[in-house]
Design an enzyme around this catalytic site. Structure first.
Site, PDB file in Angstrom:
ATOM      1  N   SER A 160       0.863  -1.188   0.000  1.00  0.00           N
ATOM      2  CA  SER A 160       0.000   0.000   0.000  1.00  0.00           C
ATOM      3  C   SER A 160       0.895   1.231   0.000  1.00  0.00           C
ATOM      4  O   SER A 160       1.507   1.559   1.019  1.00  0.00           O
ATOM      5  CB  SER A 160      -0.898   0.002   1.238  1.00  0.00           C
ATOM      6  OG  SER A 160      -1.801  -1.076   1.211  1.00  0.00           O
TER       7      SER A 160
ATOM      8  N   LYS B 141      -7.487   1.415  -2.397  1.00  0.00           N
ATOM      9  CA  LYS B 141      -7.063   0.990  -1.060  1.00  0.00           C
ATOM     10  C   LYS B 141      -7.179   2.140  -0.065  1.00  0.00           C
ATOM     11  O   LYS B 141      -7.550   1.940   1.095  1.00  0.00           O
ATOM     12  CB  LYS B 141      -5.627   0.474  -1.103  1.00  0.00           C
ATOM     13  CG  LYS B 141      -5.066   0.039   0.261  1.00  0.00           C
ATOM     14  CD  LYS B 141      -5.869  -1.098   0.885  1.00  0.00           C
ATOM     15  CE  LYS B 141      -5.353  -1.478   2.283  1.00  0.00           C
ATOM     16  NZ  LYS B 141      -4.072  -2.219   2.236  1.00  0.00           N
TER      17      LYS B 141
ATOM     18  N   LYS C  78       0.378   5.987   8.279  1.00  0.00           N
ATOM     19  CA  LYS C  78       0.995   6.146   6.953  1.00  0.00           C
ATOM     20  C   LYS C  78      -0.092   6.266   5.893  1.00  0.00           C
ATOM     21  O   LYS C  78      -0.057   7.150   5.025  1.00  0.00           O
ATOM     22  CB  LYS C  78       1.891   4.948   6.655  1.00  0.00           C
ATOM     23  CG  LYS C  78       2.490   4.927   5.242  1.00  0.00           C
ATOM     24  CD  LYS C  78       2.811   3.511   4.780  1.00  0.00           C
ATOM     25  CE  LYS C  78       1.548   2.728   4.491  1.00  0.00           C
ATOM     26  NZ  LYS C  78       1.775   1.440   3.807  1.00  0.00           N
TER      27      LYS C  78
END
Length: 298
Positions: free
Chosen positions: A102, A178, A247
């Site tokens: 990701s 995502k 993140k």
């Protein structure tokens, strides 16, 4: 498990909590899998499962037609692709990299274009949702960005590791999807922590919330899995460290700034997880957000 009729040489770089069970599922489906990881103990675990150890990422890419990556962040992907002994040094025409990590959509598009120019390898961004449990059970949802012909080429191998592969558009679209997933997941965890705390403070058995709410509008897989763990204080094995969700939430904020998307709920979730990091450290499990509302004991 979906069985592919065509056995080809596959590669896997990044043999962590997700990568090891995913590699195992490819091997169980009958494929030869060449692996590399910076950690020797992870390499040993993959070899015990039947994988073929390589000396570096470039060797994996030389041996394999399709190379899967499952790495922690964009910097790790950049290093594996363009660092010394990186994938960009391999013979690349007719080969494809499938990045299950990701990372930022813009970074994905940049890496894909630079790798294509360097050695001709195609790129598919294919981040996953489902966590280590989904990786072990082969129930991952995979959202992909790339050329349709390449995605159809990798589909049988991805479906040995997951239950669904959806093409969302060109390179970068998988990563953007995502991020949408992470908005929903992060906000849901914060909301479930509030509901669990309300139940506990009101004197009811919070571990029975999933049973009571099953089938209703509030029901979900995270509700069934996470609320009992919060209520019981079970944070091992980890769902994931707070540093990872932060993140992703920081990437979400960056993408939203570029296209003018307001994010009031995701912004609040980010601040809650930032509080968790400050209180309990970057490796605290994300479900420990529940602990932030613990009543003070006199």
């Amino acid at each position: 498990m979906v069985q592919s009729s065509q056995r080809i040489e596959l590669g896997f770089v990044g043999i962590g909590r997700m990568g090891l069970p995913m590699t195992g599922r490819l091997i169980a489906a009958g494929h030869t899998v060449h692996v590399w990881d910076i950690a020797s103990d992870r390499m040993d675990a993959a070899a015990k499962a039947g994988a073929k150890a390589a000396k570096h990422a470039a060797e994996v890419a030389d041996r394999a037609e399709i190379v899967f990556l499952c790495l922690t962040d964009g910097a790790a992907v950049e290093e594996v692709v363009f660092g010394s002994d990186g994938i960009a040094l391999a013979h690349g025409p007719e080969k494809v990299v499938v990045d299950l990590s990701s990372i930022h959509p813009d970074g994905t598009r940049s890496i894909a274009a630079r790798l294509k120019a360097a050695n001709g390898m195609a790129w598919i961004d294919a981040p996953v949702s489902g966590g280590p449990k989904g990786a072990a059970e082969g129930t991952l949802a995979v959202m992909a960005g790339g050329q349709e012909v390449e995605i159809e080429r990798i589909r049988p191998y991805v479906l040995a590791m997951g239950q669904r592969l959806t093409r969302m558009g060109d390179v970068g679209a998988g990563q953007t999807t995502k991020l949408c997933n992470q908005i929903i997941a992060a906000c849901s965890m914060v909301v479930m922590a509030e509901a669990t705390r309300l139940a506990v403070n009101a004197g009811i058995d919070a571990t029975r919330l999933p049973e009571a709410l099953a089938g209703g509008f509030a029901d979900s897989i995270p509700l069934q899995l996470f609320v009992p763990r919060m209520a019981k204080g079970v944070y091992e094995p980890q769902i994931g460290p707070v540093s990872i969700i932060l993140k992703d939430l920081d990437m979400i904020a960056d993408v939203a700034r570029t296209n003018g998307t307001p994010l009031p709920m995701a912004g609040l979730a980010a601040q809650m997880f930032r509080l968790l990091k400050a209180a309990r450290g970057s490796q605290a499990d994300v479900l420990e957000v529940y602990k932030l509302s613990e009543p003070r004991r006199s």
